[in-house]
Each structure stands twice: as C-alpha cells, then as structure tokens.
Design a protein around this motif. Sequence first.
Motif, PDB file in Angstrom:
ATOM      1  N   VAL A  20       1.423  -1.243  -0.250  1.00  0.00           N
ATOM      2  CA  VAL A  20       0.462   0.107  -0.425  1.00  0.00           C
ATOM      3  C   VAL A  20       0.736   1.126  -0.039  1.00  0.00           C
ATOM      4  O   VAL A  20       1.268   1.881   0.778  1.00  0.00           O
ATOM      5  CB  VAL A  20      -0.635   0.254   1.157  1.00  0.00           C
ATOM      6  CG1 VAL A  20      -1.884   0.861   0.995  1.00  0.00           C
ATOM      7  CG2 VAL A  20      -1.791  -0.699   1.972  1.00  0.00           C
ATOM      8  N   PRO A  21       0.911   1.831  -0.956  1.00  0.00           N
ATOM      9  CA  PRO A  21       1.366   3.120  -1.433  1.00  0.00           C
ATOM     10  C   PRO A  21       0.523   4.164  -0.949  1.00  0.00           C
ATOM     11  O   PRO A  21      -0.137   4.050  -1.513  1.00  0.00           O
ATOM     12  CB  PRO A  21       2.478   3.216  -2.883  1.00  0.00           C
ATOM     13  CG  PRO A  21       1.784   1.761  -2.963  1.00  0.00           C
ATOM     14  CD  PRO A  21       1.034   1.097  -2.496  1.00  0.00           C
ATOM     15  N   GLY A  22       1.217   5.024  -0.262  1.00  0.00           N
ATOM     16  CA  GLY A  22       0.341   5.997   0.824  1.00  0.00           C
ATOM     17  C   GLY A  22      -0.054   5.715   2.148  1.00  0.00           C
ATOM     18  O   GLY A  22      -0.729   4.609   2.479  1.00  0.00           O
ATOM     19  N   CYS A  60       3.635  -0.967   4.010  1.00  0.00           N
ATOM     20  CA  CYS A  60       2.702   0.235   3.324  1.00  0.00           C
ATOM     21  C   CYS A  60       4.134   1.306   3.382  1.00  0.00           C
ATOM     22  O   CYS A  60       5.128   1.403   3.891  1.00  0.00           O
ATOM     23  CB  CYS A  60       2.393   1.111   4.735  1.00  0.00           C
ATOM     24  SG  CYS A  60       1.468   2.447   4.467  1.00  0.00           S
ATOM     25  N   ILE A  61       3.651   2.219   2.174  1.00  0.00           N
ATOM     26  CA  ILE A  61       5.205   2.923   1.669  1.00  0.00           C
ATOM     27  C   ILE A  61       5.079   3.962   2.014  1.00  0.00           C
ATOM     28  O   ILE A  61       3.758   4.803   1.239  1.00  0.00           O
ATOM     29  CB  ILE A  61       6.011   2.820   0.417  1.00  0.00           C
ATOM     30  CG1 ILE A  61       5.994   1.085   0.335  1.00  0.00           C
ATOM     31  CG2 ILE A  61       6.487   3.106  -0.169  1.00  0.00           C
ATOM     32  CD1 ILE A  61       6.223   0.316  -0.672  1.00  0.00           C
ATOM     33  N   SER A  62       5.377   5.224   2.454  1.00  0.00           N
ATOM     34  CA  SER A  62       5.413   6.605   2.835  1.00  0.00           C
ATOM     35  C   SER A  62       5.786   7.799   2.626  1.00  0.00           C
ATOM     36  O   SER A  62       7.363   6.921   3.054  1.00  0.00           O
ATOM     37  CB  SER A  62       4.229   6.724   3.661  1.00  0.00           C
ATOM     38  OG  SER A  62       3.911   7.876   4.015  1.00  0.00           O
ATOM     39  N   LEU A  86       7.020   4.046   9.051  1.00  0.00           N
ATOM     40  CA  LEU A  86       6.759   3.653   7.980  1.00  0.00           C
ATOM     41  C   LEU A  86       7.997   3.818   6.805  1.00  0.00           C
ATOM     42  O   LEU A  86       8.883   3.791   7.314  1.00  0.00           O
ATOM     43  CB  LEU A  86       6.022   3.797   7.005  1.00  0.00           C
ATOM     44  CG  LEU A  86       4.225   4.558   7.350  1.00  0.00           C
ATOM     45  CD1 LEU A  86       3.688   5.363   6.584  1.00  0.00           C
ATOM     46  CD2 LEU A  86       3.305   3.473   7.366  1.00  0.00           C
ATOM     47  N   LEU A  87       8.020   2.713   5.862  1.00  0.00           N
ATOM     48  CA  LEU A  87       9.072   2.685   5.218  1.00  0.00           C
ATOM     49  C   LEU A  87       8.573   4.381   4.518  1.00  0.00           C
ATOM     50  O   LEU A  87       8.095   4.139   3.403  1.00  0.00           O
ATOM     51  CB  LEU A  87       9.105   1.941   4.317  1.00  0.00           C
ATOM     52  CG  LEU A  87       9.812   1.350   2.870  1.00  0.00           C
ATOM     53  CD1 LEU A  87      10.463   0.772   3.447  1.00  0.00           C
ATOM     54  CD2 LEU A  87       9.810  -0.297   1.633  1.00  0.00           C
TER      55      LEU A  87
END
Length: 553
Positions: free
Chosen positions: A45-47, A68-70, A77-78
């Motif tokens: 999940v980016p965002g 999760c990428i943020s 997060l990442l």
Amino acid sequence: MSTARPKAGGILLFSLGGGWGRAARASAAGLGPTASGAQKPRGVVPGTGWAGCRLMEGIDTRLYDVVCISTAPGSYLLLARCTGVDADGQAVHCQTVADGGVRDTSEPWRFRVSDDKLVMATGAEASTFGVHGVKEHAIFLRQGVGFREMSDDEAREEKELDLTSPDVVTKYKSAAEIVNKALQSVISKCKPKAKIVDLCEQGDAFIREQAGNIYKNVKKKIERGVAFPTCISVNNTVCHFSPLASDDTVVEENDIVKIDMGCHIDGFIAVVGHTHVIQEGPVTGRAADVIAAANTAAEVALRLVRPGKKNKDVTEAIQKVAAAYDCKIVEGVLSHQLKQFVIDGNKVIISVTNPETRVDEFEFEENEVYAIDVVTSTGEGKPKLLDEKQTTIYKRAVDKNYHLKMKSSRFIFSEISQKFPIMPFSARALEEKRARLGLVECMNHDLLQPYPVLHEKPEFSFLLFFFYRRPGHIKFTVLLMPNGSDRITSHPLQQLLPSKTIDDNAEIKAWLALGTKTKKKGGGKKKKGKKGDAQDDAAESETKDGASNSTAA
C-alpha cells in the motif's frame, strides 16, 4: 518450506504480518516474491492518506502481510516514494527519501517490493484551509493516529505468540482439554448402528459448546471453536471421512473406527486422533497389531520430537517400529508444526520418504508445537482416492484468487470467507444443495484446499473370503517446553493382545526408555511437595507401561 524474513541492512519498514507494529529491516535486495503456500500473500500500500489508513485498518493480518510505503515524515513506515509500477512482474519500484519527500537522500537507495496485491493510496496533501498555525503545530491524523507507536502491552502481545507466554500455553491446554473430552464423548457413542454423520456432528457440537463457554468476559474478542472437523474413518478408510447430513452410513460390531478432531482457542490449536474397535473385551490378532504399532510409534515419536533431534530421526524410527509389528507406516501422512491460526506449518515430519515425496530437513527447537500424526497399516500403506465425491473437508487457500462466474459459487465462497477464513471446515456446515454446485467451481480454480477421503484397498483370499487391510491411527499435540516435551492430547487404549512383540528389539526399547522431561542441571535433591513434578513422573511411567503392555501376547 520455511522462508526467512528480510535481514538487517537497509531501512525500517512497517509490516502488519502478525498485527500492528511488527518491524523488520529490508535487505538491499528489497522484498522478493512470496512463496506460494509457504508464506502469506503480501499486500503493498503506497500512501497513508485517509483511504490507505482506513483500508489497512480493516485488513485481516492473519491472511496477508502488509507493507506500507510513505513519504510522510514521522510515520512508522517505509520512508520512500514509488518511482514506478511493474504490472507484469508484480512489483513496485521505490527510492528512499528524506524531509517528507522534498529532497532525495544524499545516497538514495533504489529497491523493489514484490506484491501479490497492490493498492495505490497516495491520496493528496492534507489541507489546512488557510487556518494560521495548523501546519506548524498540528499533528495530522495520518501521521499521528493511524501509525502510532505501540504501548508496552501491545508490543508484548505482538512478541509473545509462542510458548514463552504463559497465556499462550494456557490456551493450548484449554483447547486440548476440550478436544480430549470431545473424543471421549464420541467414543462413548460408538455403538453398532450409530450413524457416522451423527457422531461427527456430536464431536463438532461438543467442541463449539465447550469452547464458547470460556473467554467470554474478556475485552478483546477471542475466536475459538473447531480447528478440524470431526472425522470417523472406518476399517480400510484411512482418513477424512466426515459425511454430509444426507449420508446414512453406520458403524457395525467389530469395526475399526479412527476418530480425528481439533479445537482452537484464539487460534492456538490442539488436535487428537484415536483408534477404537467396536467390541467388548480385549482386541486381538492383526487389529491389535496395527493399533499397537501406531501407539508404540507415537510414543517413540514423542521422545524424539525434542530440541537437538531432527525430523528425519522421527521418520526413520516410526518405520522401524511399524516393521516390528509386521505393519507399515502409511505413505503421504504429514505431521506439521502448529502456530497461531496455522494448522499446517512449514516445518513438516513426513511419514515415509521416497524420491517423489521429500521435505526439508530441520532440527526441533524449544517453544515449538507439533501435531504428530501416525498412521499404520497391515496392508501396503499406499492409500488411494477412490471417489472425489466423498471429500467434504476443505480449507480456504488464502493465496489464490479468482472471479467466480456462478452466483451459487460466489455465495458459497463468501459464506466460507466469513465463517471459515482460515481453519478447515466441513461442507456439512454449508447449505447442501447450493454447496454441491458452488464448491465445484471453487475447487476447479484452486480457491479451496481439499482433504480427500483415502482408502487402503481390501483383499480377497484364495478362498474368496473378503477381509480388510486395517489402518490404525494415533495423533497427538506436543508442546516443546523448556522442561521437556508435554503431550497435551491423548486417550487411553483398549486392552490389546497383539500377535507381535518388541520385547527383543533393543533399539525400540531404548527409545521408549528415554524421558520426555528435561532434567534440571546442577544436581541436588528434589524438593518435596512438588505435586506437578510427581504427576509428570507418574504420567510418564504410565505411558511407558502402556506401550509395553500393548505388546504382551
């Protein structure tokens, strides 16, 4: 096959694999593809906007690992941004950032994260609506609430999911107590002309009722109930017979009945299997041989499933035990490691090794749990699937997806996903007419894992008298505690008078002489008044005596 998690050497990522807050470090290679069947599918999940946070809040982390990428600063997060999406290769290309994505790091690290499911939730920048001071002093929801630090209690709960937690041990033993009583209840009803479906329903109903009576007044909802549907497999039927309500099959005098069932409390599973002959008085002849072989092999396995030993040691030993009774270990039977909500863990003990069926070798470790499954036979030990229509037990394959075409299939699969998202279930729990159609399409597209009903083929003598090749079955759950192996599920055997004996087999007797409890280091006299220790010693002595008595002619 066990797959290692990413090792240290990169950047902090936030994975929801076991619940909120499990942190790991990604290696320079990023996160590669998941192994089908061996790992949970990964959702990326980016965002971290409203949509992303709300989505991840509702994800069942027993079914999916979530990454999760943020670019949001201060998030747990990442901390990276997506630079591209590889749709064909199912991966997201990323690059590390700093200062909320305003500038790249001095030496940006480029990596890729493989995905089974990808949800783009990059959203938009939060608006301050022109209110002075909000941007400087407010903590935006996506940074401060959705991904807050865990409390000490939450962190402890995440970590203690094995036998190092007294609460986990209690749940395993509570499930074991229920399933042991359920087994006794079913055995007491195994009388001539009893319908098999009624016996199966009684076992399941007993487990549901008893499990429902505990952990009722707790703040956090605890799932509990049937971990494996009750199966009643008679004579040359080896396993997994749990018929639909319309089936009229009954048990008869002198039938050899193999009972298999499981219970779980909060996903901590206890299973048990037992062989019972419907007759008065002692069991004799080949029926006694095959049951004694299964029981003695189970006792040997109990003593070899311990830290320092390997799974191949168990496989080799149980085959020698079966041979001593002129029986064979049934091929294709697997004993799995148990974990929370996992009935078929990656660490596996195989019953018989051959070029077609091999498993990875491993060493047992402290604080692990195993379901030890021993099936013996007076025949070839090579069971066959005779009729696919007999299969009624399934488990949802969480790593498979397909858009079902038939309305009845979608209805059944939705019902399965809601009622039985993880544990095996019986088709008897579904609406029978609709299930017959819906299950076929689900099976055709691998959405369900079947537990087929297997049979040993019957034999005919030259005088044309019909008789069965008889299987015997013993299954138990064992906790590898710091003080030794703790068998938590079992049931006493009927009196056995086998025609074979192990009295002259020094190797088997040496295995049976091994203790199941670990002696404390440092010597010293044993303190008086230790009731638990006395009970353990008495139970171990009784077990050894039982294995010896079952071999008496």
